[in-house]
Motif scaffolding. Structure first.
Motif, PDB file in Angstrom:
ATOM      1  N   ASP A   1       1.072  -1.127  -0.196  1.00  0.00           N
ATOM      2  CA  ASP A   1       0.491   0.001   0.004  1.00  0.00           C
ATOM      3  C   ASP A   1       0.942   0.960   0.258  1.00  0.00           C
ATOM      4  O   ASP A   1       0.143   2.462   0.090  1.00  0.00           O
ATOM      5  CB  ASP A   1      -1.244  -0.182   0.939  1.00  0.00           C
ATOM      6  CG  ASP A   1      -0.289  -0.123   2.377  1.00  0.00           C
ATOM      7  OD1 ASP A   1       1.143  -0.922   2.343  1.00  0.00           O
ATOM      8  OD2 ASP A   1      -1.062  -0.222   3.455  1.00  0.00           O
ATOM      9  N   VAL A   2       2.028   0.907   0.062  1.00  0.00           N
ATOM     10  CA  VAL A   2       2.891   2.059   0.014  1.00  0.00           C
ATOM     11  C   VAL A   2       3.858   2.403  -1.285  1.00  0.00           C
ATOM     12  O   VAL A   2       4.127   1.560  -2.189  1.00  0.00           O
ATOM     13  CB  VAL A   2       4.052   2.261   1.277  1.00  0.00           C
ATOM     14  CG1 VAL A   2       5.330   3.173   0.885  1.00  0.00           C
ATOM     15  CG2 VAL A   2       3.523   2.296   2.605  1.00  0.00           C
ATOM     16  N   ASP A   3       3.163   3.481  -2.411  1.00  0.00           N
ATOM     17  CA  ASP A   3       4.057   3.582  -3.142  1.00  0.00           C
ATOM     18  C   ASP A   3       5.441   3.832  -3.558  1.00  0.00           C
ATOM     19  O   ASP A   3       6.726   3.927  -4.140  1.00  0.00           O
ATOM     20  CB  ASP A   3       3.583   4.884  -4.151  1.00  0.00           C
ATOM     21  CG  ASP A   3       2.537   4.596  -4.400  1.00  0.00           C
ATOM     22  OD1 ASP A   3       2.195   3.100  -5.212  1.00  0.00           O
ATOM     23  OD2 ASP A   3       1.627   5.701  -4.247  1.00  0.00           O
ATOM     24  N   ALA A   4       5.972   4.964  -2.358  1.00  0.00           N
ATOM     25  CA  ALA A   4       7.922   5.914  -2.131  1.00  0.00           C
ATOM     26  C   ALA A   4       8.179   4.761  -0.378  1.00  0.00           C
ATOM     27  O   ALA A   4       6.675   5.368   0.191  1.00  0.00           O
ATOM     28  CB  ALA A   4       7.626   7.017  -2.712  1.00  0.00           C
ATOM     29  N   ILE A   5       8.933   5.664  -0.240  1.00  0.00           N
ATOM     30  CA  ILE A   5       9.243   5.995   1.556  1.00  0.00           C
ATOM     31  C   ILE A   5      10.283   6.770   1.300  1.00  0.00           C
ATOM     32  O   ILE A   5      11.851   6.817   1.048  1.00  0.00           O
ATOM     33  CB  ILE A   5      10.533   4.575   2.238  1.00  0.00           C
ATOM     34  CG1 ILE A   5       9.159   3.110   1.615  1.00  0.00           C
ATOM     35  CG2 ILE A   5      10.955   4.440   3.619  1.00  0.00           C
ATOM     36  CD1 ILE A   5       9.991   1.867   2.412  1.00  0.00           C
ATOM     37  N   ILE A   6      10.227   8.033   2.495  1.00  0.00           N
ATOM     38  CA  ILE A   6      11.447   8.808   2.264  1.00  0.00           C
ATOM     39  C   ILE A   6      12.046   8.830   3.702  1.00  0.00           C
ATOM     40  O   ILE A   6      10.755   8.340   4.959  1.00  0.00           O
ATOM     41  CB  ILE A   6      10.727  10.491   2.838  1.00  0.00           C
ATOM     42  CG1 ILE A   6       9.533  10.640   1.184  1.00  0.00           C
ATOM     43  CG2 ILE A   6      11.633  11.184   3.168  1.00  0.00           C
ATOM     44  CD1 ILE A   6       8.499  11.084   1.243  1.00  0.00           C
ATOM     45  N   GLN A   7      13.544   8.950   3.687  1.00  0.00           N
ATOM     46  CA  GLN A   7      13.575   8.900   5.266  1.00  0.00           C
ATOM     47  C   GLN A   7      14.179  10.488   5.630  1.00  0.00           C
ATOM     48  O   GLN A   7      14.254  11.366   5.151  1.00  0.00           O
ATOM     49  CB  GLN A   7      15.165   8.412   5.244  1.00  0.00           C
ATOM     50  CG  GLN A   7      15.354   8.842   6.702  1.00  0.00           C
ATOM     51  CD  GLN A   7      16.718   9.905   6.055  1.00  0.00           C
ATOM     52  OE1 GLN A   7      17.488   9.598   5.012  1.00  0.00           O
ATOM     53  NE2 GLN A   7      17.092  10.665   7.099  1.00  0.00           N
TER      54      GLN A   7
END
Length: 249
Positions: free
Chosen positions: A190-196
């Motif tokens: 359900d996540v298109d991209a991850i950001i830190q």
């Protein structure tokens, strides 16, 4: 016009908390030939046992001390500024980010790349991203500000995780193994991209590697901010080892 012998393409003034030991080596690793980074430290007491309340107060103190660091670095006559501290750029959502950027640009007379808007630009460069997850070394009160910003920018924040570092210096002591576990925790179909977020968290290399095994954009804020500064200044050369953002866009 005469140009600097080493920074003949661009001289970047980098603003970062005095406790931050990750931004400077990260930005230097991504620095192309002919570009130089000139670090100006924002006075930041190393708050121990950071909590919701102290982390917010400490972040606002850093924000209050930004202009002195701007004044200092401007004596080197940089062409552009790069913000090496992320939390303050997310406070009060899009409106707060826009105001912070305007205040620094009005004070300095040059442009600046800030972490929040650089992450948005990175997401737009990848394209097709609607649902995101993010991770930070912060406490929940600051994660709420990050969530508010990305919601203002039109993204659905599916999940987030704060690693709750116990001091500002302690952020840099968080291990790659710990970060890897958090990436696994917040990822999903359900996540298109991850950001830190959190510029004192060492994630540039891990984020680049994670894109390969997660098969989606994984954006480290230091990569996004420096990429944004380069591209905004017309420096389009690609660089391997720092993920798709610097390799493709």
């Amino acid at each position: 016009m005469s140009r600097d012998a080493l920074g003949f393409r661009r001289k970047f003034g980098v603003l970062g908390p005095s406790t931050n030991t990750i931004v400077q080596p990260d930005f230097d690793a991504m620095r192309p030939y002919g570009v130089t980074n000139h670090y100006s430290r924002i006075f930041t007491p190393n708050s121990a046992a950071v909590s919701n309340e102290s982390s917010v107060a400490g972040t606002r103190l850093i924000g209050d001390n930004v202009m002195a660091a701007v004044d200092s670095v401007m004596t080197s006559q940089p062409d552009y500024l790069v913000m090496g501290m992320s939390a303050v750029t997310f406070f009060d959502g899009k409106k707060g980010a826009d105001l912070f950027q305007k205040q620094v640009e009005d004070r300095s007379g040059v442009g600046i790349s800030i972490g929040s808007h650089s992450c948005t630009a990175a997401l737009q460069a990848y394209g097709g991203v609607k649902r995101i997850a993010f991770m930070s070394p912060y406490w929940p009160a600051i994660n709420e500000q990050v969530r508010r910003y990305f919601t203002d920018m039109g993204y659905e924040v599916v999940r987030d995780h704060c690693m709750q570092a116990r001091s500002w210096i302690g952020i840099a002591e968080i291990t790659t193994a710990q970060c890897r576990e958090v990436l696994r925790m917040i990822d999903g179909d359900d996540v298109d991209a991850i950001i830190q977020v959190g510029t004192n968290l060492s994630m540039v290399k891990l984020a680049a590697a994670a894109e390969l095994w997660l098969g989606k954009p994984v954006i480290a804020i230091n990569t996004a901010t420096y990429w944004h500064a380069l591209r905004h200044n017309g420096i389009t050369q690609q660089m391997e080892g720092f993920g798709r953002l610097l390799e493709e866009f």
